[in-house]
Design an enzyme around this catalytic site. Structure first.
Site, PDB file in Angstrom:
ATOM      1  CB  SER A   6      -0.890   0.019   1.241  1.00  0.00           C
ATOM      2  OG  SER A   6      -1.384   1.332   1.420  1.00  0.00           O
ATOM      3  CG  HIS A  30      -3.629  -1.838  -1.875  1.00  0.00           C
ATOM      4  ND1 HIS A  30      -4.706  -2.583  -2.299  1.00  0.00           N
ATOM      5  CD2 HIS A  30      -4.073  -1.106  -0.822  1.00  0.00           C
ATOM      6  CE1 HIS A  30      -5.757  -2.325  -1.533  1.00  0.00           C
ATOM      7  NE2 HIS A  30      -5.396  -1.425  -0.617  1.00  0.00           N
ATOM      8  CG  ASP A  32      -5.060   2.088   0.577  1.00  0.00           C
ATOM      9  OD1 ASP A  32      -5.990   1.274   0.412  1.00  0.00           O
ATOM     10  OD2 ASP A  32      -3.959   1.788   1.090  1.00  0.00           O
ATOM     11  CG  MET A  34      -8.535   6.706   2.164  1.00  0.00           C
ATOM     12  SD  MET A  34      -7.819   6.656   3.807  1.00  0.00           S
ATOM     13  CE  MET A  34      -6.841   5.144   3.710  1.00  0.00           C
ATOM     14  CG  HIS A  63      -9.018  -0.249  -0.956  1.00  0.00           C
ATOM     15  ND1 HIS A  63      -8.427  -0.484   0.275  1.00  0.00           N
ATOM     16  CD2 HIS A  63     -10.361  -0.344  -0.745  1.00  0.00           C
ATOM     17  CE1 HIS A  63      -9.370  -0.689   1.183  1.00  0.00           C
ATOM     18  NE2 HIS A  63     -10.552  -0.601   0.587  1.00  0.00           N
ATOM     19  CG  MET A  65     -11.294   2.667   1.697  1.00  0.00           C
ATOM     20  SD  MET A  65      -9.750   2.624   2.616  1.00  0.00           S
ATOM     21  CE  MET A  65      -8.589   2.804   1.275  1.00  0.00           C
ATOM     22  CG  MET A 137     -11.372  -3.426   4.571  1.00  0.00           C
ATOM     23  SD  MET A 137      -9.868  -2.884   3.748  1.00  0.00           S
ATOM     24  CE  MET A 137      -8.994  -2.070   5.085  1.00  0.00           C
ATOM     25  CG  ASP A 175      -6.020  -3.244   2.751  1.00  0.00           C
ATOM     26  OD1 ASP A 175      -4.979  -2.932   3.351  1.00  0.00           O
ATOM     27  OD2 ASP A 175      -6.681  -2.440   2.054  1.00  0.00           O
TER      28      ASP A 175
HETATM   29  C1  DX5 Z   1      -6.344   1.090   5.287  1.00  0.00           C
HETATM   30  C2  DX5 Z   1      -5.804   0.799   3.905  1.00  0.00           C
HETATM   31  C3  DX5 Z   1      -4.688  -0.154   3.899  1.00  0.00           C
HETATM   32  C4  DX5 Z   1      -3.514   0.281   4.707  1.00  0.00           C
HETATM   33  C5  DX5 Z   1      -2.624  -0.873   4.998  1.00  0.00           C
HETATM   34  O1  DX5 Z   1      -7.498   1.829   5.173  1.00  0.00           O
HETATM   35  O2  DX5 Z   1      -6.814   0.270   3.077  1.00  0.00           O
HETATM   36  O3  DX5 Z   1      -4.304  -0.480   2.572  1.00  0.00           O
HETATM   37  O4  DX5 Z   1      -2.792   1.287   4.105  1.00  0.00           O
HETATM   38  O5  DX5 Z   1      -1.574  -0.406   5.775  1.00  0.00           O
HETATM   39  P1  DX5 Z   1      -0.856  -1.294   6.883  1.00  0.00           P
HETATM   40  O6  DX5 Z   1      -0.233  -2.447   6.148  1.00  0.00           O
HETATM   41  O7  DX5 Z   1       0.104  -0.369   7.479  1.00  0.00           O
HETATM   42  O8  DX5 Z   1      -1.926  -1.762   7.821  1.00  0.00           O
HETATM   43 ZN    ZN Z   2      -6.327  -0.644   1.087  1.00  0.00          ZN
END
Ligand code: DX5
Ligand code: ZN
Length: 216
Positions: A6, A30, A32, A34, A63, A65, A137, A175
């Protein structure tokens, strides 16, 4: 095993060097996204994904969110995503989810669904034969660096069993909170792909990736 670091935990002042390490050592990136509403954090827009795309041939796993995954799927498809994974909780409506999965497939991308730790897998059974990726998750979405929730193991085993019993081939991707202490149990429970943010980027990327692979 697919390793999908990520890039939430990437050091952006060292972008080209870290991306080179990823190019040489992992399969997926990956990404993320948001929106500050679906989760209380705000991350990347499409121009950042384009910068990755210009400098990597790795599979870009997006991903979402966000409250409005339909809008964001277009934006990130155009920017160079290879997969679009969105949250069931953005809709809580199977027909809307199917419509978006069909739209993502219509853009020739892999489509995935994600659920938070508190959502029962049973709610989304009708989606399982339509998706390419199930992103489970193992922390509350929103932030990197959280602790892996042990309840995830039973959920991974369920997804694996369901997949085998029904002849499906979705990728089970985990994840949140993945590290070299739990990766073995996660993989042996049935995971195909591991997202890892803080573990991979905290220190030497090549060594950390190798450490996770040794857990296989
Ligand atoms: C959380 C993200 C993850 C996160 C994982 O909302 O979707 O992808 O960045 O990070 P670590 O591996 O640090 O938990
Ligand atoms: Zn993620």
């Amino acid at each position: 095993m697919i390793l999908a670091p990520s890039v939430l935990s990437m050091h952006y002042d060292d972008f080209m060097n870290e991306l080179k390490q990823l190019n040489e050592n992992v399969e997926w990136i990956h990404f993320d996204v948001m929106d500050g509403h679906f989760v209380p954090n705000l991350t990347f827009g499409p121009d950042i994904l384009k910068a990755f795309r210009r400098n990597t041939d790795l599979f870009m796993d997006v991903h979402l969110m966000v409250d409005d995954p339909d809008f964001f799927s277009d934006v990130f498809a155009k920017a160079g995503a290879d997969s679009i994974v969105f949250h069931y909780e953005a809709y809580r409506d199977i027909d809307k989810c199917i419509a978006l999965i069909d739209k993502i497939h219509g853009m020739y991308l892999k489509a995935g669904i994600s659920i938070k730790p508190g959502t029962a897998i049973e709610e989304i059974i009708p989606l399982l034969d339509k998706i390419d990726i199930f992103l489970l998750m193992s922390v509350e979405p929103g932030f990197g660096g959280q602790k892996f929730m042990e309840e995830a193991y039973d959920r991974i085993r369920f997804l694996k069993k369901y997949k085998e019993e029904h002849g499906l081939d979705y990728i089970i991707e985990i994840d949140g909170g993945v590290n070299d202490q739990n990766a073995h149990d996660i993989i042996s429970s049935g995971a195909d792909a591991l997202v890892a943010g803080s573990f991979v980027f905290n220190g030497n990327i090549k060594e950390n990736a190798a450490r996770l692979r040794r857990c296989e």
